[in-house]
Design a protein around this motif. Structure first.
Motif, PDB file in Angstrom:
ATOM      1  N   GLY A 128     -58.017  58.228   0.234  1.00 21.91           N
ATOM      2  CA  GLY A 128     -57.175  58.674  -0.870  1.00 21.91           C
ATOM      3  C   GLY A 128     -55.906  57.858  -1.016  1.00 21.91           C
ATOM      4  N   ALA A 129     -55.659  56.972  -0.079  1.00 23.36           N
ATOM      5  CA  ALA A 129     -54.418  56.201  -0.103  1.00 23.36           C
ATOM      6  C   ALA A 129     -54.609  54.848  -0.775  1.00 23.36           C
ATOM      7  N   MET A 130     -53.529  54.145  -0.991  1.00 20.17           N
ATOM      8  CA  MET A 130     -53.621  52.797  -1.550  1.00 20.17           C
ATOM      9  C   MET A 130     -52.354  52.017  -1.198  1.00 20.17           C
ATOM     10  N   LEU A 171     -57.121  58.639   4.165  1.00 20.39           N
ATOM     11  CA  LEU A 171     -57.277  57.182   4.203  1.00 20.39           C
ATOM     12  C   LEU A 171     -57.904  56.643   2.927  1.00 20.39           C
ATOM     13  N   PHE A 205     -58.818  48.882   6.327  1.00 18.64           N
ATOM     14  CA  PHE A 205     -59.345  49.248   5.002  1.00 18.64           C
ATOM     15  C   PHE A 205     -58.776  50.578   4.513  1.00 18.64           C
ATOM     16  N   VAL A 206     -58.271  50.562   3.288  1.00 18.46           N
ATOM     17  CA  VAL A 206     -57.683  51.762   2.703  1.00 18.46           C
ATOM     18  C   VAL A 206     -57.989  51.801   1.219  1.00 18.46           C
ATOM     19  N   GLY A 207     -58.194  52.997   0.678  1.00 24.43           N
ATOM     20  CA  GLY A 207     -58.378  53.140  -0.760  1.00 24.43           C
ATOM     21  C   GLY A 207     -59.835  53.321  -1.146  1.00 24.43           C
ATOM     22  N   GLN A 208     -60.070  53.556  -2.415  1.00 24.50           N
ATOM     23  CA  GLN A 208     -61.438  53.744  -2.890  1.00 24.50           C
ATOM     24  C   GLN A 208     -61.680  52.987  -4.182  1.00 24.50           C
ATOM     25  N   GLN A 253     -65.805  65.642  -2.524  1.00 19.57           N
ATOM     26  CA  GLN A 253     -64.362  65.779  -2.737  1.00 19.57           C
ATOM     27  C   GLN A 253     -63.993  67.180  -3.210  1.00 19.57           C
ATOM     28  N   TRP A 267     -70.156  61.683  -3.824  1.00 15.23           N
ATOM     29  CA  TRP A 267     -68.747  61.546  -3.459  1.00 15.23           C
ATOM     30  C   TRP A 267     -67.895  62.597  -4.174  1.00 15.23           C
ATOM     31  N   GLY A 282     -62.382  52.878   1.829  1.00 12.55           N
ATOM     32  CA  GLY A 282     -61.842  52.276   3.048  1.00 12.55           C
ATOM     33  C   GLY A 282     -61.345  53.348   3.998  1.00 12.55           C
ATOM     34  N   LEU A 283     -61.876  53.363   5.230  1.00 15.59           N
ATOM     35  CA  LEU A 283     -61.431  54.346   6.224  1.00 15.59           C
ATOM     36  C   LEU A 283     -60.858  53.665   7.455  1.00 15.59           C
ATOM     37  N   TYR A 284     -59.988  52.714   7.194  1.00 20.25           N
ATOM     38  CA  TYR A 284     -59.223  52.022   8.218  1.00 20.25           C
ATOM     39  C   TYR A 284     -60.082  51.073   9.050  1.00 20.25           C
ATOM     40  N   LYS A 287     -60.512  42.787  -1.770  1.00 18.77           N
ATOM     41  CA  LYS A 287     -59.476  42.982  -0.750  1.00 18.77           C
ATOM     42  C   LYS A 287     -60.053  43.096   0.649  1.00 18.77           C
TER      43      LYS A 287
END
Lengths: 142, 142
Positions: B74-76, B72, A2-5, A123, A119, A106-108, A21
DNA sequence: GGGAAATTCACCACTTTTCCCCACTCTTCA
DNA sequence: TGAAGAGTGGGGAAAAGTGGTGAATTTCCC
């Protein structure tokens, strides 16, 4: 992985759509109280690993007992409805301070569910420390 | 390996065409928040190595959690459409301050995506200080 | 034990966003 | 000068996200 927000919204019934996803890897999943006032979502397999680690912690130490109770007693299995949403029970919603707008990150190995305001605040706090963070890149060999 | 810089434009949907020369090495890629307010683009294989290191960090420590969230969440992951474009999510666009005109630069192992104005400004700044910077490079054995 | 109320769950419908495809222009190279 | 490749813009179909209604089950009170 999992990656992204993603910005999603929770309705009055406590339903939150998780990003399309991510769903393939989450047919069976567990939500629990996480750290920094957010919720952690693990695929069942990851959760089992984590639960074993927690159970192995020394019961004699006060802070590890507290940590185990947070994660283990706070946990709940979740299922998806036809629209890809999960229902978050009241005690988890109030724990994370979830209102209408939430962020799914998503934190992998896990997802995190945050109240949007919390959030953004988190940040901002991190940005202040971003220099320190960048320095640490070296130590990780990045 | 990526070298050179290109002026491209981003449309209203957040689509940016990456230079045709680079695409062969980027079938699967990951965009992240970079340093100096630009975006980094890594080939997926490169990025996965780093992501696994991040995912393996202990969840109990506050600063490693913050670090994972930055890198993580922050990525996409990105994919190309038939025209060789990728879609940049809103949170990355606003992070890098991208408007219509962007600069795509090759930095050997990664690409960088800059807002054009920011790029020009940064370049000017660097030119002024280039002598000082060169002096310091001695220390690094260049 | 029966009935009413409330809660939960499944399904349906609408809106918005995303993705894919097509068409056009500009540059480059033969 | 023509053709091919690269970059840009837009439109339509499909998917994703959101909100709501009705049926079924559970709970509580009589």
């Amino acid at each position: 992985m999992f990656v992204g927000q993603y910005n999603h919204s929770m309705d009055a019934k406590g339903r939150v759509a998780l990003p399309a996803k991510f769903r393939a890897e989450l047919k069976k999943a567990v939500v629990t109280k996480g750290l920094d006032n957010c919720l952690f979502v693990y695929p069942k397999k990851e959760w089992d690993k984590m639960a074993e680690k927690l159970a192995a912690l020394p019961v004699a130490k006060a802070n590890t007992r507290a940590f185990s109770r947070l994660m283990l007693a706070g946990a709940m299995e979740i299922e998806f409805d036809k629209q890809g949403r999960v229902i978050l029970p009241e005690y988890l919603r109030s724990f994370a301070g979830l209102k209408k707008d939430v962020v799914v990150a998503g934190l992998y190995t896990r997802l995190e569910i945050w109240d949007q305001e919390a959030w953004l605040k988190y940040q901002k706090e991190m940005e202040k420390n971003s220099n320190d963070i960048a320095e640490n890149l070296n130590e990780l060999g990045v």
